[in-house]
Design a protein around this motif. Structure first.
Motif, PDB file in Angstrom:
ATOM      1  N   ALA A  64       0.854  -1.188   0.000  1.00 52.57           N
ATOM      2  CA  ALA A  64       0.000   0.000   0.000  1.00 52.57           C
ATOM      3  C   ALA A  64       0.894   1.244   0.000  1.00 52.57           C
ATOM      4  O   ALA A  64       2.016   1.212   0.508  1.00 52.57           O
ATOM      5  CB  ALA A  64      -0.894   0.003   1.242  1.00 52.57           C
ATOM      6  N   THR A 140      -5.099  -4.530   7.096  1.00 53.90           N
ATOM      7  CA  THR A 140      -4.707  -5.471   6.039  1.00 53.90           C
ATOM      8  C   THR A 140      -3.183  -5.463   5.847  1.00 53.90           C
ATOM      9  O   THR A 140      -2.512  -4.464   6.078  1.00 53.90           O
ATOM     10  CB  THR A 140      -5.420  -5.152   4.707  1.00 53.90           C
ATOM     11  N   ASP A 142      -1.026  -5.438   3.442  1.00 52.85           N
ATOM     12  CA  ASP A 142      -0.270  -4.498   2.605  1.00 52.85           C
ATOM     13  C   ASP A 142      -0.107  -3.128   3.278  1.00 52.85           C
ATOM     14  O   ASP A 142       0.665  -2.296   2.825  1.00 52.85           O
ATOM     15  CB  ASP A 142      -0.911  -4.362   1.214  1.00 52.85           C
ATOM     16  N   HIS A 143      -0.843  -2.905   4.398  1.00 52.47           N
ATOM     17  CA  HIS A 143      -0.718  -1.635   5.125  1.00 52.47           C
ATOM     18  C   HIS A 143       0.088  -1.776   6.415  1.00 52.47           C
ATOM     19  O   HIS A 143       0.664  -0.807   6.890  1.00 52.47           O
ATOM     20  CB  HIS A 143      -2.108  -1.082   5.469  1.00 52.47           C
ATOM     21  N   ASP A 249      -7.701   2.536   2.176  1.00 49.83           N
ATOM     22  CA  ASP A 249      -8.345   1.703   1.151  1.00 49.83           C
ATOM     23  C   ASP A 249      -9.731   2.194   0.739  1.00 49.83           C
ATOM     24  O   ASP A 249     -10.495   1.443   0.132  1.00 49.83           O
ATOM     25  CB  ASP A 249      -8.394   0.242   1.613  1.00 49.83           C
ATOM     26  N   HIS A 297      -3.841   2.753  -2.886  1.00 48.01           N
ATOM     27  CA  HIS A 297      -3.167   2.127  -4.022  1.00 48.01           C
ATOM     28  C   HIS A 297      -3.384   2.992  -5.251  1.00 48.01           C
ATOM     29  O   HIS A 297      -4.479   3.481  -5.477  1.00 48.01           O
ATOM     30  CB  HIS A 297      -3.730   0.722  -4.266  1.00 48.01           C
TER      31      HIS A 297
HETATM   32 ZN    ZN Z   1      -4.804  -1.739   0.644  1.00 46.94          ZN
END
Ligand code: ZN
Lengths: 378, 287
Positions: A64, A140, A142-143, A249, A297
């Motif tokens: 992210a 999440t 990716d963060h 997000d 993103h």
């Molecule tokens: Zn994300």
């Protein structure tokens, strides 16, 4: 000037002929033309640094998007990426700090006093100041994947939830998030080891908002809870001096937004979040610029882009809501292709296809759960 | 003629030659008035709903256009938007082009184009690169240009989403615009070529003309966002699929087959005339 008609006809033909030549030259299928050759593509496997405004930078490519405030107080990060490129993130931050020092700490010429010499340190730059805070916009991977490593390269001002042991209260950067991020991260998935303590938020909030209790790098930083967005623990982060918002997000410029109903996410929560962002943002001129935003993103955006994204999600939501009201099955809804007009741009991300998004929206709106029909009273 | 005079004559001749345009560059700066020689009805009063004739759109573009409701223009996020770089040439407004000159080299380093309601549209000639792919997109996009003889060829990237026609036909933020600026005396012709990997199957090419107007002054256009309609926060006006009542209006009014008005690349080419003969003209539903 009076134009001779014959001259103009000739000029007209010249233009038409020119256009025809151009048309012939362009007999290339444009669908393959994604970027003009002169655009600099993001470097693969590297961190791309884009200055946003003032002290605020976006670091792209580590999962992210990471937003960094870099300045006299050190570094504050929004999100930590997946963790795979953390070393490169740290290197990029150090470079930004060196550049900041070069810009902001010019050494005055020394003069005749024992305490004022600039001779000795002329070519020496002070070491970069540490990462003080990491804010997680959601739970999440990716963060939050880079939380542990980034935290351990840093050093906060004060203790977090570890104040019971004052000796280690300044070890590592503080990690700030909504309480539900801590709850989600603490619950290790079945059969997986519990996450290391250093990867977890140290400071949490459970109200609508959280403010950093003092200016950081010259400005106020505010977290606003976006309930039921991608998860139940989402925050957006508002840099009030630089006028920059980290969207988390709520938005991805190359795909539909991801949300996880099992973690309390919902399509309506995402749309509500985007509307809240539009209320907060002020444009510079003709509905562009002004408040700058970094989505979780994709590319840098402003209110104009967020409005388009909000419009799209509202329209797709309304279509699927209509189908749910008509008690259509998931297969029927997918076959009706309720996002077909947006799929060429947003529905091609492997891992989050149009069908997956439609299914998530359908379930989020109560699709497939046929309510008992009301019994008509006589 | 003395040798001195001859030498002077040569100097005068040489200096005249040297001020003639280097690389055949053309000055585009000035006040330009729109001349609606192409597609006038599309520009004023504006395109008909459901008229996509001759536009190489795909199904996705058509579906989006059918969902479009004019009321969306009343949303606060839409009220003060300008036309994007590709569409604004076709707006009915006057145009001013100014040039930016490097005071040392005297090179023209940029042209700037402005209309009645626009944003600064800079066209850079100084060789600067385009921004990184992930930089902000804007209504004007980011333009660089090079000379092809006396034609200025402009490449525009980083466009925000816009429209091919201002009644719902979308143009995506992935589109790349190529322009050829051509000046013939007092006439300016802009050839515009839109490549959109999202909504077009072939390049969309238009030409638009302007005429020099020495007496022109573009008035200011401040724009304020107001609450136009009392609607629920978050409502976005649109038609659900199959419910837009206006999609056949244009075909019926002009006695055209509905299929022709749906557009697509095939409707751009002469062969389509043959197909047209085989298609029935549009009728009112139920007739
Ligand atoms: Zn994300």
């Amino acid at each position: 000037m009076r134009v001779h008609p014959r001259w103009w006809v000739a000029a007209g033909f010249a233009v038409i002929a020119h256009t025809a030549v151009i048309a012939q030259e362009l007999k290339v299928a444009p669908s393959t033309l994604v970027h003009a050759p002169m655009i600099q593509p993001p470097p693969a496997g590297e961190i791309e640094v884009l200055p946003i405004r003032g002290n605020i930078y976006a670091l792209l490519g580590a999962g992210a998007n990471i937003i960094a405030s870099v300045g006299a107080d050190g570094v504050l990060l929004v999100d930590a990426g997946t963790g795979e490129l953390t070393d490169k993130v740290v290197a990029a931050l150090a470079q930004l700090q060196r550049e900041w020092s070069a810009r902001n700490e010019p050494r005055p010429l020394g003069f005749g006093a024992e305490t004022r010499s600039s001779v000795a340190d002329r070519h020496i730059v002070a070491p970069p100041k540490p990462i003080r805070y990491i804010i997680n916009t959601s739970s999440t991977r990716d963060h939050v994947g880079g939380n542990e490593k980034l935290r351990n390269t840093g050093r906060t001002f004060t203790g977090g939830n570890v104040a019971n042991d004052i000796r280690d209260s300044m070890e590592g950067a503080a990690i700030i998030a909504h309480e539900n991020v801590l709850v989600r991260l603490s619950q290790a998935p079945e059969g997986r080891p519990a996450p290391p303590a250093d990867a977890l938020p140290t400071d949490t909030y459970f109200n609508d908002l959280y403010k950093l209790s003092h200016f950081f790098n010259g400005e106020g930083v505010q977290l606003l809870h976006m309930p039921k967005a991608s998860t139940d623990g989402d925050s957006i982060v508002y840099f009030r001096g630089s006028d920059v918002i980290a969207l988390g997000d709520l938005m991805a410029t190359e795909s539909y937004p991801t949300f996880d109903a099992d973690k309390g996410g919902s399509i309506n929560g995402i749309i509500d979040g985007l509307n809240a962002v539009l209320d907060l943002a002020i444009t510079e001129f003709r509905l562009e610029g002004g408040t700058m935003m970094v989505p979780g993103h994709g590319r840098i955006v402003d209110s104009g882009d967020v409005a388009y994204y909000r419009d799209m999600l509202t329209i797709i939501r309304d279509r699927i809501q209509d189908m749910v009201t008509k008690e259509m099955t998931l297969d029927e809804v997918k076959a009706a292709r309720p996002a077909a007009d947006y799929d060429p741009e947003y529905g091609r991300t492997p891992g989050w296809t149009s069908d997956m998004f439609i299914e998530a929206v359908y379930k989020s709106l109560g699709g497939g759960r046929t309510p008992p029909r009301p019994v008509r009273k006589k | 003629m003395s040798q001195m005079t001859r030498r002077l004559a040569f100097v005068v001749f040489a200096s005249v030659v040297s001020v003639s345009p280097v690389l055949a560059q053309v000055d585009f700066s000035g006040e330009w008035a729109p001349r609606m020689w192409e597609d006038q009805p599309e520009r004023v009063p504006g395109p008909d709903l459901g008229d996509y004739l001759g536009i190489p759109i795909n199904d996705a573009a058509r579906l989006r256009a059918e969902a479009w409701d004019a009321s969306i223009q009343t949303l606060p996020e839409w009220q003060c938007r300008p036309h994007s770089a590709d569409y604004i040439w076709r707006g009915p407004s006057q145009l001013r082009i100014s040039k930016e000159v490097d005071p040392v080299s005297r090179d023209v380093v940029a042209f700037h184009a402005e209309w009645l309601r626009s944003v600064d549209r800079a066209i850079y000639l100084d060789g600067r690169p385009h921004p990184p792919a992930d930089a902000l997109h804007t209504w004007a996009g980011f333009s660089t240009a090079k000379w092809d003889g006396d034609i200025l060829t402009v490449t525009v990237t980083h466009l925000k989403e816009g429209y091919l026609r201002r009644k719902g036909l979308p143009r995506s933020d992935q589109a790349i615009l190529t322009e050829h600026w051509i000046r013939n005396g007092d006439y300016l012709t802009i050839v515009s070529i839109v490549n959109d990997p999202v909504y077009l199957t072939e390049p969309f090419i238009r030409t638009t003309d302007y005429e020099l107007n020495l007496n022109q002054q573009i008035p200011p256009y401040p724009c304020g966002v107001v609450q136009e309609i009392d609607r629920k926060e978050g409502d976005v006006p649109h038609y659900l699929p199959g419910t837009n009542p206006y999609t056949k209006e244009f075909a019926i009014r002009h006695g055209l087959p509905v299929e022709a008005t749906r557009g697509g690349a095939a409707t751009m080419y002469p062969d389509f005339k043959e197909k047209l003969k085989t298609l029935p003209p549009a009728k009112q539903d139920g007739k």
